[in-house]
Design a protein around this motif. Structure first.
Motif, mmCIF file in Angstrom:
data_model
loop_
_atom_site.group_PDB
_atom_site.id
_atom_site.type_symbol
_atom_site.label_atom_id
_atom_site.label_comp_id
_atom_site.label_asym_id
_atom_site.label_seq_id
_atom_site.Cartn_x
_atom_site.Cartn_y
_atom_site.Cartn_z
ATOM 1 N N LYS A 170 3.909 -43.949 -17.744
ATOM 2 C CA LYS A 170 3.770 -44.795 -18.924
ATOM 3 C C LYS A 170 3.898 -46.270 -18.574
ATOM 4 O O LYS A 170 3.155 -47.123 -19.090
ATOM 5 C CB LYS A 170 4.819 -44.409 -19.974
ATOM 6 N N LEU A 171 4.851 -46.599 -17.689
ATOM 7 C CA LEU A 171 5.037 -47.994 -17.278
ATOM 8 C C LEU A 171 3.830 -48.505 -16.495
ATOM 9 O O LEU A 171 3.448 -49.672 -16.621
ATOM 10 C CB LEU A 171 6.305 -48.134 -16.433
ATOM 11 N N LEU A 172 3.232 -47.637 -15.691
ATOM 12 C CA LEU A 172 2.064 -48.040 -14.906
ATOM 13 C C LEU A 172 0.850 -48.237 -15.807
ATOM 14 O O LEU A 172 0.146 -49.243 -15.698
ATOM 15 C CB LEU A 172 1.766 -46.994 -13.824
ATOM 16 N N LYS A 173 0.605 -47.294 -16.698
ATOM 17 C CA LYS A 173 -0.560 -47.399 -17.578
ATOM 18 C C LYS A 173 -0.420 -48.573 -18.547
ATOM 19 O O LYS A 173 -1.416 -49.169 -18.951
ATOM 20 C CB LYS A 173 -0.759 -46.089 -18.340
ATOM 21 N N ALA A 174 0.832 -48.889 -18.902
ATOM 22 C CA ALA A 174 1.052 -50.024 -19.794
ATOM 23 C C ALA A 174 0.646 -51.337 -19.138
ATOM 24 O O ALA A 174 0.298 -52.302 -19.823
ATOM 25 C CB ALA A 174 2.523 -50.087 -20.212
ATOM 26 N N ALA A 175 0.679 -51.391 -17.804
ATOM 27 C CA ALA A 175 0.363 -52.625 -17.082
ATOM 28 C C ALA A 175 -1.090 -52.695 -16.619
ATOM 29 O O ALA A 175 -1.503 -53.703 -16.039
ATOM 30 C CB ALA A 175 1.285 -52.770 -15.871
ATOM 31 N N LEU A 176 -1.873 -51.646 -16.844
ATOM 32 C CA LEU A 176 -3.278 -51.686 -16.459
ATOM 33 C C LEU A 176 -3.985 -52.845 -17.144
ATOM 34 O O LEU A 176 -3.795 -53.090 -18.335
ATOM 35 C CB LEU A 176 -3.976 -50.378 -16.838
ATOM 36 N N GLY A 177 -4.807 -53.558 -16.394
ATOM 37 C CA GLY A 177 -5.507 -54.719 -16.935
ATOM 38 C C GLY A 177 -4.859 -56.036 -16.587
ATOM 39 O O GLY A 177 -5.401 -57.098 -16.868
ATOM 40 N N LEU A 178 -3.672 -55.971 -15.962
ATOM 41 C CA LEU A 178 -2.973 -57.182 -15.537
ATOM 42 C C LEU A 178 -3.234 -57.441 -14.063
ATOM 43 O O LEU A 178 -3.520 -56.525 -13.295
ATOM 44 C CB LEU A 178 -1.466 -57.054 -15.776
ATOM 45 N N THR A 179 -3.122 -58.694 -13.652
ATOM 46 C CA THR A 179 -3.172 -58.999 -12.233
ATOM 47 C C THR A 179 -1.856 -58.568 -11.600
ATOM 48 O O THR A 179 -0.890 -58.248 -12.298
ATOM 49 C CB THR A 179 -3.372 -60.506 -11.999
ATOM 50 N N LEU A 197 14.770 -50.475 -16.113
ATOM 51 C CA LEU A 197 13.450 -50.032 -16.570
ATOM 52 C C LEU A 197 13.517 -48.569 -16.981
ATOM 53 O O LEU A 197 13.828 -47.702 -16.171
ATOM 54 C CB LEU A 197 12.411 -50.226 -15.466
ATOM 55 N N THR A 198 13.236 -48.300 -18.256
ATOM 56 C CA THR A 198 13.188 -46.929 -18.758
ATOM 57 C C THR A 198 11.963 -46.809 -19.660
ATOM 58 O O THR A 198 11.204 -47.766 -19.842
ATOM 59 C CB THR A 198 14.455 -46.579 -19.574
ATOM 60 N N GLU A 199 11.800 -45.644 -20.257
ATOM 61 C CA GLU A 199 10.664 -45.422 -21.151
ATOM 62 C C GLU A 199 10.699 -46.378 -22.341
ATOM 63 O O GLU A 199 9.667 -46.765 -22.883
ATOM 64 C CB GLU A 199 10.666 -43.976 -21.635
ATOM 65 N N ASN A 200 11.916 -46.783 -22.759
ATOM 66 C CA ASN A 200 12.046 -47.694 -23.900
ATOM 67 C C ASN A 200 11.442 -49.063 -23.618
ATOM 68 O O ASN A 200 11.110 -49.801 -24.539
ATOM 69 C CB ASN A 200 13.519 -47.851 -24.283
ATOM 70 N N GLU A 201 11.340 -49.416 -22.324
ATOM 71 C CA GLU A 201 10.833 -50.746 -21.967
ATOM 72 C C GLU A 201 9.300 -50.784 -21.883
ATOM 73 O O GLU A 201 8.738 -51.839 -21.588
ATOM 74 C CB GLU A 201 11.424 -51.203 -20.631
ATOM 75 N N VAL A 202 8.664 -49.646 -22.126
ATOM 76 C CA VAL A 202 7.197 -49.635 -22.137
ATOM 77 C C VAL A 202 6.675 -50.592 -23.201
ATOM 78 O O VAL A 202 5.698 -51.318 -22.993
ATOM 79 C CB VAL A 202 6.657 -48.207 -22.384
ATOM 80 N N GLU A 203 7.344 -50.636 -24.351
ATOM 81 C CA GLU A 203 6.916 -51.525 -25.433
ATOM 82 C C GLU A 203 7.030 -52.993 -25.028
ATOM 83 O O GLU A 203 6.224 -53.826 -25.444
ATOM 84 C CB GLU A 203 7.750 -51.267 -26.694
ATOM 85 N N ILE A 204 8.046 -53.330 -24.218
ATOM 86 C CA ILE A 204 8.187 -54.713 -23.743
ATOM 87 C C ILE A 204 7.001 -55.070 -22.857
ATOM 88 O O ILE A 204 6.427 -56.156 -22.962
ATOM 89 C CB ILE A 204 9.518 -54.890 -22.972
ATOM 90 N N VAL A 205 6.634 -54.135 -21.968
ATOM 91 C CA VAL A 205 5.488 -54.370 -21.081
ATOM 92 C C VAL A 205 4.211 -54.506 -21.901
ATOM 93 O O VAL A 205 3.401 -55.415 -21.674
ATOM 94 C CB VAL A 205 5.355 -53.225 -20.055
ATOM 95 N N LEU A 206 4.021 -53.623 -22.883
ATOM 96 C CA LEU A 206 2.825 -53.684 -23.723
ATOM 97 C C LEU A 206 2.775 -54.973 -24.530
ATOM 98 O O LEU A 206 1.714 -55.591 -24.688
ATOM 99 C CB LEU A 206 2.781 -52.481 -24.666
ATOM 100 N N SER A 207 3.929 -55.399 -25.048
ATOM 101 C CA SER A 207 3.986 -56.625 -25.838
ATOM 102 C C SER A 207 3.595 -57.838 -25.003
ATOM 103 O O SER A 207 2.827 -58.697 -25.445
ATOM 104 C CB SER A 207 5.395 -56.812 -26.409
ATOM 105 N N GLU A 208 4.120 -57.898 -23.793
ATOM 106 C CA GLU A 208 3.776 -59.012 -22.906
ATOM 107 C C GLU A 208 2.306 -58.937 -22.502
ATOM 108 O O GLU A 208 1.629 -59.959 -22.368
ATOM 109 C CB GLU A 208 4.669 -58.967 -21.662
ATOM 110 N N LYS A 209 1.830 -57.728 -22.313
ATOM 111 C CA LYS A 209 0.432 -57.541 -21.944
ATOM 112 C C LYS A 209 -0.486 -58.058 -23.056
ATOM 113 O O LYS A 209 -1.502 -58.708 -22.788
ATOM 114 C CB LYS A 209 0.173 -56.053 -21.696
#
Length: 503
Positions: A170-179, A197-209
């Motif tokens: 989930k963390l990897l797929k959330a960052a797809l499209g970033l450099t 870093l846990t599953e809960n932080e996926v939303e943080i990665v998506l938000s920044e993305k």
């Protein structure tokens, strides 16, 4: 792409144009290619600030008097040993006749040698004189394996060095499209914010993305809370979309189904075309990216518009499967196939690039486009096979208008039984869904100003005070209906059934 670059270097192509904002990753890839070849090549890097420096050496080790592009290319031509010469951001100078001539001299000099020039830039800008000499490559954004190395490096510096397979994915797929650099930053931010870093932080990665995607101003990450049920009527279109809700799954591939390409929704303004596109994202569980074609066009620099489109499409592909939403396609590409004289051919090139991408794309990016004026669309968009389906959204029929009243009144009041929906439906013939909604809102404002609850009479008064588009644009609506009758699929179930019976 890296394999293609390696083949071009081994095949002694003298001039390669590498389009990328990621200089460090690209340099590392080129260095590996230079070392992996039988004929080991040295790698040199030119910048306008430091001149030519051998890759991996301190910047102070610059070759004497090579800061100017002319002097740098002349120095490169004089060298005899096998080497790859990377020129960073040469595009501001490349249109100059002197630089163009030096590059053509270099191409001629390099034939049959183990020397190559790689022009590296985030913008693609090639003079006509070099179009036959240069090979253009787009350096891809990091894939899952590269992002996995970035994530592993981040985990080693944090409190949690282990993740479950599901959380890691989930963390990897959330960052797809970033450099690579952007991925490092968002993982670092998520770790700093949560401590680990846990599953809960996926939303943080998506938000920044989402912020990073919005930063370029061309793609917008859209989140829609509404569902298909919040749209009145259009049952045939809804059925088509629900049938394809699992079209991007592996199960669909195993079944032998191709990935859907896209759909074009034509119709009268205000009849729900844009909302359908937005709610499809939620139905299919895919990210929705809106492509603002108005911001693609940039006359500040030659080639900038084309680069904007390429970067936007690359970003959409990198986070696929995704939906690419283009609202009012008729305005975005009006006259695109014949605008060579008005803007130097920019619109024609943009139009051609987009059509080529739609035809050749292999990534699961579903293009969802809407249009109001069919006569403004270039014919190339409408040929069979460009879109999976072309739907026509007409003004709502009586059943659909009643459904629209029920939905919009139900959003605002729980006791809608006090309204006579049949009467409202009859007096609003020829009104679009948007016009009906605005009439309800106008009625509420009138009642609110008088400090009372709005009534049936308030809505009737608001409807009668509104002149619908179907009357102000009668000729346009009639022409659109005539065109769609034989060329598009009706979005309403009742019309679709009638046409089937008529046939």
């Amino acid at each position: 792409m890296k394999e293609e670059l390696n083949i071009l270097v081994q095949a002694q192509y003298p001039l390669i144009y590498l389009v990328t904002p990621e200089e460090e990753r690209a340099e590392q890839a080129i260095s590996k290619i230079a070392k992996s070849n039988t004929e080991h090549r040295r790698v040199f890097v030119w910048t306008v600030t430091h001149g030519i420096v051998e890759y991996g050496q301190p910047r102070q080790m610059t070759q004497h008097n090579t800061v100017s592009p002319e002097a740098a290319i002349e120095w490169v031509i004089r060298q005899k040993e096998p080497a790859i010469y990377i020129f960073k951001d040469l595009h501001p100078f490349i249109d100059g006749p002197v630089i163009t001539r030096w590059l053509r001299d270099a191409v001629s000099n390099f034939k049959g040698t183990e020397k190559a020039i790689i022009l590296m830039s985030p913008l693609q800008q090639i003079p006509i004189e070099l179009e036959k000499e240069a090979v253009v490559l787009d350096f891809p954004l990091p894939n899952l394996s590269e992002l996995d190395r970035v994530l592993s490096a981040r985990l080693q510096k944090g409190k949690n060095s282990r993740l479950t397979t599901e959380t890691r994915e989930k963390l990897l797929k959330a960052a797809l499209g970033l450099t690579k650099d952007e991925a490092q930053k968002v993982y670092r931010k998520a770790q700093v914010k949560a401590g680990r870093l846990t599953e809960n932080e996926v939303e943080i990665v998506l938000s920044e993305k989402k912020q990073l995607i919005r930063r370029n101003g061309i793609l917008e990450y859209i989140e829609e809370d509404e569902t298909l049920d919040s749209i009145g009527g259009l049952e045939e279109l809804k059925r088509w979309l629900r049938q394809r809700s699992n079209a991007f799954t592996e199960r669909a591939r195993e079944y032998g189904l191709p990935q859907p390409k896209g759909m074009l929704i034509l119709g009268v303004p205000g009849c729900g075309k844009s909302l359908i596109a937005k709610t499809t994202s939620r139905l299919w569980g895919l990210p929705l990216l809106r492509l603002d074609m108005g911001r693609v066009y940039d006359g500040s620099t030659v080639g900038r518009s084309e680069a904007n489109l390429r970067n936007a499409l690359k970003t959409a592909e990198s986070i696929s499967p995704a939906i690419l939403f283009i609202d009012e396609l008729d305005k975005a590409f009006a006259g695109g196939s014949g605008s060579g004289d008005s803007d130097g051919g920019t619109s024609s090139r943009i139009f051609g690039s987009f059509l080529t991408w739609m035809q050749e794309k292999k990534s699961p990016v579903f293009v969802m486009a809407t249009a109001n004026r069919i006569e403004r669309l270039p014919g190339e968009f409408l040929r069979k096979g460009r879109f999976d389906e072309i739907f026509f959204v007409d003004l709502p029929n009586p059943e659909e208008r009643q459904d629209i009243y029920r939905i919009h009144l139900g959003k605002r009041r729980s006791d809608i039984d006090r309204f006579d929906l049949e009467q409202l439906t009859k007096i609003s013939e020829g009104y679009s869904g948007a016009e009906i909604e605005q009439a309800i809102i106008a009625a509420m404002y009138d009642a609110f100003a008088q400090d009372r609850e709005f009534t049936q009479l308030d809505i009737i008064a608001a409807i009668k005070a509104t002149l619908p588009l179907s009357r102000t644009m009668t000729e346009q609506v009639t022409a659109l209906r005539d065109w769609a009758r034989q060329r598009a699929r009706p979005a309403s179930a009742s019309v679709a059934e009638y046409q089937r019976l008529e046939f």
